[in-house]
Design a protein around this motif. Structure first.
Motif, PDB file in Angstrom:
ATOM      1  N   TYR A  23      33.374 -74.035 -39.984  1.00 15.92           N
ATOM      2  CA  TYR A  23      33.705 -72.684 -39.507  1.00 15.92           C
ATOM      3  C   TYR A  23      34.469 -71.850 -40.536  1.00 15.92           C
ATOM      4  CZ  TYR A  23      31.753 -73.957 -35.047  1.00 15.92           C
ATOM      5  OH  TYR A  23      30.884 -74.346 -34.068  1.00 15.92           O
ATOM      6  N   PRO A  24      35.433 -72.414 -41.256  1.00 18.50           N
ATOM      7  CA  PRO A  24      36.158 -71.583 -42.231  1.00 18.50           C
ATOM      8  C   PRO A  24      35.300 -71.066 -43.394  1.00 18.50           C
ATOM      9  CG  PRO A  24      37.421 -73.563 -41.728  1.00 18.50           C
ATOM     10  CD  PRO A  24      36.065 -73.727 -41.095  1.00 18.50           C
ATOM     11  N   THR A  25      34.160 -71.706 -43.647  1.00 16.31           N
ATOM     12  CA  THR A  25      33.348 -71.317 -44.810  1.00 16.31           C
ATOM     13  C   THR A  25      32.094 -70.534 -44.453  1.00 16.31           C
ATOM     14  OG1 THR A  25      32.124 -73.410 -44.794  1.00 16.31           O
ATOM     15  CG2 THR A  25      34.149 -73.326 -46.120  1.00 16.31           C
ATOM     16  N   GLN A  26      31.864 -70.256 -43.190  1.00 19.18           N
ATOM     17  CA  GLN A  26      30.641 -69.572 -42.771  1.00 19.18           C
ATOM     18  C   GLN A  26      30.468 -68.258 -43.525  1.00 19.18           C
ATOM     19  OE1 GLN A  26      28.084 -70.774 -40.339  1.00 19.18           O
ATOM     20  NE2 GLN A  26      29.177 -72.328 -41.500  1.00 19.18           N
ATOM     21  N   GLY A  27      29.295 -68.115 -44.147  1.00 22.33           N
ATOM     22  CA  GLY A  27      28.964 -66.906 -44.888  1.00 22.33           C
ATOM     23  C   GLY A  27      29.551 -66.844 -46.287  1.00 22.33           C
ATOM     24  N   LEU A  28      30.412 -67.783 -46.648  1.00 18.39           N
ATOM     25  CA  LEU A  28      31.065 -67.755 -47.956  1.00 18.39           C
ATOM     26  C   LEU A  28      30.407 -68.671 -48.989  1.00 18.39           C
ATOM     27  CD1 LEU A  28      34.780 -67.866 -46.735  1.00 18.39           C
ATOM     28  CD2 LEU A  28      33.442 -65.852 -47.399  1.00 18.39           C
ATOM     29  N   ILE A  29      29.619 -69.625 -48.515  1.00 21.03           N
ATOM     30  CA  ILE A  29      29.077 -70.624 -49.445  1.00 21.03           C
ATOM     31  C   ILE A  29      27.558 -70.750 -49.373  1.00 21.03           C
ATOM     32  CG2 ILE A  29      31.212 -71.950 -49.590  1.00 21.03           C
ATOM     33  CD1 ILE A  29      30.066 -73.852 -47.494  1.00 21.03           C
ATOM     34  N   THR A  30      26.916 -69.802 -48.731  1.00 22.68           N
ATOM     35  CA  THR A  30      25.454 -69.822 -48.622  1.00 22.68           C
ATOM     36  C   THR A  30      24.831 -69.884 -50.015  1.00 22.68           C
ATOM     37  OG1 THR A  30      25.523 -68.595 -46.556  1.00 22.68           O
ATOM     38  CG2 THR A  30      23.458 -68.506 -47.792  1.00 22.68           C
ATOM     39  N   ASP A  31      23.821 -70.719 -50.164  1.00 19.01           N
ATOM     40  CA  ASP A  31      23.069 -70.899 -51.414  1.00 19.01           C
ATOM     41  C   ASP A  31      23.841 -71.575 -52.539  1.00 19.01           C
ATOM     42  OD1 ASP A  31      20.651 -69.931 -50.420  1.00 19.01           O
ATOM     43  OD2 ASP A  31      21.185 -67.864 -50.901  1.00 19.01           O
ATOM     44  N   LYS A  32      24.988 -72.156 -52.244  1.00 20.07           N
ATOM     45  CA  LYS A  32      25.694 -72.928 -53.268  1.00 20.07           C
ATOM     46  C   LYS A  32      24.872 -74.186 -53.553  1.00 20.07           C
ATOM     47  CE  LYS A  32      29.410 -70.445 -53.740  1.00 20.07           C
ATOM     48  NZ  LYS A  32      29.731 -69.757 -54.956  1.00 20.07           N
ATOM     49  N   PRO A  33      24.743 -74.573 -54.808  1.00 18.14           N
ATOM     50  CA  PRO A  33      23.930 -75.744 -55.146  1.00 18.14           C
ATOM     51  C   PRO A  33      24.608 -77.054 -54.746  1.00 18.14           C
ATOM     52  CG  PRO A  33      25.022 -74.910 -57.091  1.00 18.14           C
ATOM     53  CD  PRO A  33      25.329 -73.939 -55.975  1.00 18.14           C
ATOM     54  N   TYR A  34      23.768 -78.032 -54.427  1.00 17.85           N
ATOM     55  CA  TYR A  34      24.306 -79.364 -54.138  1.00 17.85           C
ATOM     56  C   TYR A  34      23.313 -80.426 -54.567  1.00 17.85           C
ATOM     57  CZ  TYR A  34      21.373 -80.777 -50.160  1.00 17.85           C
ATOM     58  OH  TYR A  34      20.320 -81.199 -49.370  1.00 17.85           O
ATOM     59  N   VAL A  35      23.852 -81.599 -54.790  1.00 14.93           N
ATOM     60  CA  VAL A  35      23.076 -82.823 -54.980  1.00 14.93           C
ATOM     61  C   VAL A  35      23.682 -83.853 -54.040  1.00 14.93           C
ATOM     62  CG1 VAL A  35      22.419 -82.336 -57.368  1.00 14.93           C
ATOM     63  CG2 VAL A  35      24.516 -83.606 -56.916  1.00 14.93           C
TER      64      VAL A  35
END
Length: 94
Positions: A23-35
């Motif tokens: 909930y605290p990160t909603q909309g702030l981290i969209t499309d951040k890369p991950y492995v």
């Protein structure tokens, strides 16, 4: 995102991270890369739970997950380093 396989699910520490961060990160981290990677004793299905939650966060998968039976040794370490290098290249604009 890495974890051990805990009865075909990610370990508690990673699940706790996802729970607290959602909930605290909603909309702030969209499309951040991950492995992602998982260590296991023969099942390895925990990767599915990791990737499912990464999708909920709307992260962008940049490489296929690495699944390691047992403790990372030899080729598995090389595979993990390659996975990390792919993430680093994307995050550094390379």
């Amino acid at each position: 995102l890495g974890s051990y396989d805990a009865f075909s699910y990610m370990g508690g520490g990673l699940k706790d991270f996802f729970d607290r961060a959602y909930y605290p990160t909603q909309g702030l981290i969209t499309d951040k890369p991950y492995v992602a990677f998982v260590t296991h004793g023969g099942g390895g299905r925990a990767i599915q739970s990791i990737e499912s939650l990464a999708n909920s966060f709307k992260f962008k998968k940049i490489a296929e997950a690495v699944s390691i039976i047992g403790r990372p040794e030899g080729n598995a370490i090389a595979d993990l380093k390659e996975l990390g290098a792919k993430l680093a290249a994307v995050t550094q604009g390379g």
